[in-house]
Design a protein around this motif. Structure first.
Motif, short mmCIF file in Angstrom:
data_model
loop_
_atom_site.label_atom_id
_atom_site.label_comp_id
_atom_site.label_asym_id
_atom_site.label_seq_id
_atom_site.Cartn_x
_atom_site.Cartn_y
_atom_site.Cartn_z
N HIS A 146 36.32 22.13 -28.92
CA HIS A 146 37.16 21.93 -30.11
C HIS A 146 36.31 21.66 -31.35
N CYS B 98 43.38 28.74 -31.37
CA CYS B 98 43.75 28.35 -29.99
C CYS B 98 43.66 29.51 -28.99
N CYS C 177 40.57 30.67 -26.80
CA CYS C 177 40.13 30.04 -25.55
C CYS C 177 41.27 29.79 -24.59
N HIS C 178 42.48 29.73 -25.09
CA HIS C 178 43.61 29.37 -24.23
C HIS C 178 44.53 30.56 -23.94
C1 HEC Z 1 36.31 27.31 -28.45
C2 HEC Z 1 37.33 27.23 -27.41
C3 HEC Z 1 38.62 26.45 -27.72
C4 HEC Z 1 39.44 26.60 -28.79
C5 HEC Z 1 39.30 27.51 -29.98
C6 HEC Z 1 40.56 25.68 -28.57
N1 HEC Z 1 40.39 25.02 -27.38
FE1 HEC Z 1 41.63 23.65 -26.57
N2 HEC Z 1 40.35 23.37 -25.01
C7 HEC Z 1 39.20 24.10 -24.79
C8 HEC Z 1 38.59 23.65 -23.56
C9 HEC Z 1 37.32 24.23 -22.93
C10 HEC Z 1 39.41 22.62 -23.04
C11 HEC Z 1 39.21 21.84 -21.75
C12 HEC Z 1 39.93 22.56 -20.65
C13 HEC Z 1 39.87 21.85 -19.35
O1 HEC Z 1 39.37 20.73 -19.28
O2 HEC Z 1 40.39 22.43 -18.40
C14 HEC Z 1 40.50 22.47 -23.99
C15 HEC Z 1 41.52 21.55 -23.85
C16 HEC Z 1 42.64 21.48 -24.66
C17 HEC Z 1 43.74 20.56 -24.51
C18 HEC Z 1 43.83 19.45 -23.49
C19 HEC Z 1 43.17 18.21 -24.08
C20 HEC Z 1 43.14 17.04 -23.13
O3 HEC Z 1 43.02 15.93 -23.64
O4 HEC Z 1 43.21 17.24 -21.92
C21 HEC Z 1 44.66 20.84 -25.48
C22 HEC Z 1 45.96 20.14 -25.73
C23 HEC Z 1 44.12 21.95 -26.25
N3 HEC Z 1 42.90 22.31 -25.74
C24 HEC Z 1 44.77 22.53 -27.27
C25 HEC Z 1 44.18 23.45 -28.16
C26 HEC Z 1 44.84 23.94 -29.33
C27 HEC Z 1 46.25 23.60 -29.74
C28 HEC Z 1 43.96 24.76 -29.97
C29 HEC Z 1 44.15 25.45 -31.32
C30 HEC Z 1 44.51 24.54 -32.42
C31 HEC Z 1 42.75 24.79 -29.15
N4 HEC Z 1 42.93 23.98 -28.08
C32 HEC Z 1 41.63 25.55 -29.43
C33 HEC Z 1 38.71 25.09 -25.60
C34 HEC Z 1 39.22 25.48 -26.82
#
Ligand code: HEC
Ligand code: HEC
Ligand code: HEC
Ligand code: HEC
Length: 219
Positions: free
Chosen positions: A168, A178, A181-182
């Motif tokens: 993040h 978002c 990666c998601h």
């Molecule tokens: C560069 C890659 C990347 C981007 C861009 C990204 N994320 Fe993530 N996110 C991740 C990763 C890696 C994890 C950890 C996943 C895991 O532990 O399984 C994560 C975890 C999360 C979690 C869980 C957090 C927790 O406390 O467990 C949330 C909610 C989330 N992302 C929301 C978002 C949202 C909404 C966006 C856009 C605003 C976003 N992410 C953009 C890579 C990204």
């Protein structure tokens, strides 16, 4: 052939008792307009519920099961993301875009009648093509729909798991959104989705650079 005096007669100032008709007519038009707007808003609203979406997407049995199984349907917080939350602009903020999207989407009725996706098998055969469309839309609007509920600004990144923290923080620097990666957050991923994702990334590289990042889990 028409008698000019008759024509003049038609356009002459109406008798005073009819004059009242002008404001009355105005009020009537306003009333009709207001009722029309109300009906339209009701229709727009009713056709944005997940029940409505699922009235078609149920034949494609998998959508329901996938939706119900995803953490966006049942979770500890009790907040549920409806289909429209992730697939339509916010009507409060982007009414015009919302109405335009609904008009485009209503054309899916034709595909529905043709039975393009009325079985799980047919749905699966098209999944890659449709996921590609949604990904392209998400890349282009920088995951606008996720932002209906999530915001980097309101994440206590320091409390997140290490991997999420790192990713993040990086996303804030690179401008990744978002979806970068998601993928597959609410649905099963299509077969050979990685290749499709790479293609979508290349095609939309002018919006956000292609980084080849995929799926948050295990990275
Ligand atoms: C560069 C890659 C990347 C981007 C861009 C990204 N994320 Fe993530 N996110 C991740 C990763 C890696 C994890 C950890 C996943 C895991 O532990 O399984 C994560 C975890 C999360 C979690 C869980 C957090 C927790 O406390 O467990 C949330 C909610 C989330 N992302 C929301 C978002 C949202 C909404 C966006 C856009 C605003 C976003 N992410 C953009 C890579 C990204
Ligand atoms: C009248 C039946 C019907 C309804 C109601 C319906 N869909 Fe669909 N939907 C379809 C069909 C059929 C397709 C495949 C269209 C095609 O061949 O391109 C589709 C495709 C899609 C796609 C694939 C990508 C795209 O943009 O084409 C998404 C996303 C989608 N629908 C979401 C929704 C959502 C969200 C709702 C509720 C707001 C909804 N649908 C309501 C029948 C319907
Ligand atoms: C209607 C609000 C809403 C929308 C829209 C929404 N989310 Fe969420 N999201 C939530 C809530 C609430 C949770 C917490 C669920 C939980 O406790 O597991 C969550 C959890 C998550 C998580 C962590 C749990 C998991 O399933 O990995 C990620 C990642 C995530 N969202 C990403 C996204 C992405 C990406 C989008 C856009 C495609 C999106 N969200 C759209 C409300 C929303
Ligand atoms: C949390 C956000 C979220 C919710 C809730 C959600 N979707 Fe999606 N949907 C997506 C994203 C993102 C994609 C792009 C493909 C992917 O990453 O899985 C997608 C893809 C699709 C597709 C294309 C085919 C596929 O399987 O990839 C259809 C059809 C669809 N969604 C319909 C629906 C319907 C109907 C609902 C409600 C029952 C719904 N979606 C709920 C985010 C969501």
């Amino acid at each position: 052939m028409s008698d000019p005096s008759e024509k003049r007669g038609l356009w002459k100032w109406p008798k005073s008792k009819w004059l009242l008709g002008i404001p009355l007519g105005g009020f009537l038009m306003l009333g009709v307009g207001a009722v029309g707007l109300l009906v339209m808003n009701k229709v727009l609203h009713a056709t944005s519920t997940s029940e409505f979406c699922l009235s078609c997407h149920t034949h494609q049995g998998i959508s329901v099961a996938e939706f119900e199984a995803s953490s966006h349907s049942y979770n500890n917080t009790g907040v549920r993301a409806e289909c429209a939350d992730c697939h339509l602009p916010d009507p409060e903020e982007k009414w015009l875009h919302y109405v335009m999207m609904k008009m485009v989407v209503s054309l899916d009725i034709i595909a529905e009648i043709r039975g393009v996706a009325n079985t799980d098998e047919k749905y699966e055969a098209h999944r890659a093509e449709w996921a590609r469309k949604v990904w392209t839309e998400y890349r282009e609007n920088e995951s606008e729909y996720c932002l209906h509920c999530h915001q980097f600004d309101h994440m206590t990144i320091a409390d997140q798991p290490r991997l999420a923290q790192r990713r993040h923080t990086r996303a804030l620097d690179t401008g990744q959104s978002c979806i970068d990666c998601h993928q597959g957050i609410a649905h099963k991923l299509p077969e050979n989705w990685e290749q499709i994702w790479d293609e979508v990334e290349q095609e939309t590289a002018s919006v956000v650079p292609a980084t080849g990042t995929k799926l948050a889990e295990g990275k």
